[in-house]
Design a protein around this motif. Structure first.
Motif, mmCIF file in Angstrom:
data_model
loop_
_atom_site.group_PDB
_atom_site.id
_atom_site.type_symbol
_atom_site.label_atom_id
_atom_site.label_comp_id
_atom_site.label_asym_id
_atom_site.label_seq_id
_atom_site.Cartn_x
_atom_site.Cartn_y
_atom_site.Cartn_z
ATOM 1 N N LYS A 59 -11.808 -6.567 -6.858
ATOM 2 C CA LYS A 59 -12.012 -5.086 -7.050
ATOM 3 C C LYS A 59 -11.253 -4.797 -8.407
ATOM 4 O O LYS A 59 -10.229 -5.297 -8.802
ATOM 5 N N GLY A 60 -12.248 -4.051 -9.043
ATOM 6 C CA GLY A 60 -11.782 -3.413 -10.694
ATOM 7 C C GLY A 60 -12.133 -4.595 -11.617
ATOM 8 O O GLY A 60 -11.954 -4.540 -12.714
ATOM 9 N N GLU A 61 -12.857 -5.849 -11.159
ATOM 10 C CA GLU A 61 -12.976 -6.973 -11.945
ATOM 11 C C GLU A 61 -14.658 -7.311 -11.772
ATOM 12 O O GLU A 61 -14.967 -8.360 -11.959
ATOM 13 N N GLU A 62 -15.424 -6.333 -11.391
ATOM 14 C CA GLU A 62 -16.713 -6.434 -11.247
ATOM 15 C C GLU A 62 -17.464 -7.195 -12.344
ATOM 16 O O GLU A 62 -18.269 -7.919 -12.307
ATOM 17 N N ASP A 63 -17.048 -6.599 -13.651
ATOM 18 C CA ASP A 63 -17.710 -7.239 -14.983
ATOM 19 C C ASP A 63 -17.318 -8.568 -15.040
ATOM 20 O O ASP A 63 -18.255 -9.414 -15.447
ATOM 21 N N LYS A 64 -16.186 -9.015 -14.805
ATOM 22 C CA LYS A 64 -16.049 -10.312 -14.696
ATOM 23 C C LYS A 64 -16.753 -11.214 -13.656
ATOM 24 O O LYS A 64 -17.149 -12.412 -13.862
ATOM 25 N N LEU A 65 -16.892 -10.666 -12.376
ATOM 26 C CA LEU A 65 -17.733 -11.372 -11.462
ATOM 27 C C LEU A 65 -19.169 -11.457 -12.032
ATOM 28 O O LEU A 65 -19.798 -12.546 -11.869
ATOM 29 N N ASP A 66 -19.636 -10.369 -12.525
ATOM 30 C CA ASP A 66 -21.116 -10.497 -12.901
ATOM 31 C C ASP A 66 -21.094 -11.419 -13.925
ATOM 32 O O ASP A 66 -22.214 -12.246 -14.055
ATOM 33 N N TYR A 67 -20.264 -11.553 -14.955
ATOM 34 C CA TYR A 67 -20.396 -12.619 -16.185
ATOM 35 C C TYR A 67 -20.249 -13.965 -15.638
ATOM 36 O O TYR A 67 -20.943 -14.735 -15.718
#
Length: 130
Positions: A59-67
């Motif tokens: 949660k709030g780290e979706e960009d890191k998950l996508d990366y």
């Protein structure tokens, strides 16, 4: 005097760089390497993170998950099952803050075995394996 000292230090640094052995790498494109018949690296088997998509950690780290998933081609591995949930249900060890109390773990485990697994498995006419 400072100029001479600086020059000596600079000379010593460049001289020591020339004394360091330079590695030599040879690449032969005509050779195929294999171990036990495998010649490719299976990223989905070895490049895994011990997490799951539904955890609140993202949660709030979706960009890191996508990366991680799309750019680095990382896969989800095992996720520890219900362990993270159980860890939130036990009390903290007062002598070792940040860690679960062994007594609380034992008590919660007993409750889970007897109440949940015992009753649920008995309804299914299965014997518990613990």
């Amino acid at each position: 005097m400072k100029v001479i000292s600086s020059l000596l230090i600079a000379f010593a640094c460049t001289a020591s760089c020339n004394l360091v052995a330079q590695p030599e790498v040879s690449v032969n494109l005509n050779v195929k390497r294999s171990i036990d018949g495998l010649s490719t690296f299976d990223r989905s088997k070895y490049i895994v993170m011990h997490s799951m998509l539904t955890t609140t950690d993202w949660k709030g780290e979706e960009d890191k998950l996508d990366y991680l998933l799309n750019d680095l081609d990382v896969y989800f591995g095992r996720d520890n099952g219900s362990m993270p949930y159980y860890a939130t249900q036990v009390e903290q060890n007062s002598n070792n803050l940040g860690y679960a109390s062994p007594e609380s773990i034992a008590a919660y485990g007993k409750t889970a075995r007897e109440d949940y697994y015992g009753k649920t498995l008995s309804k299914l006419q299965m014997k518990p394996t613990y």
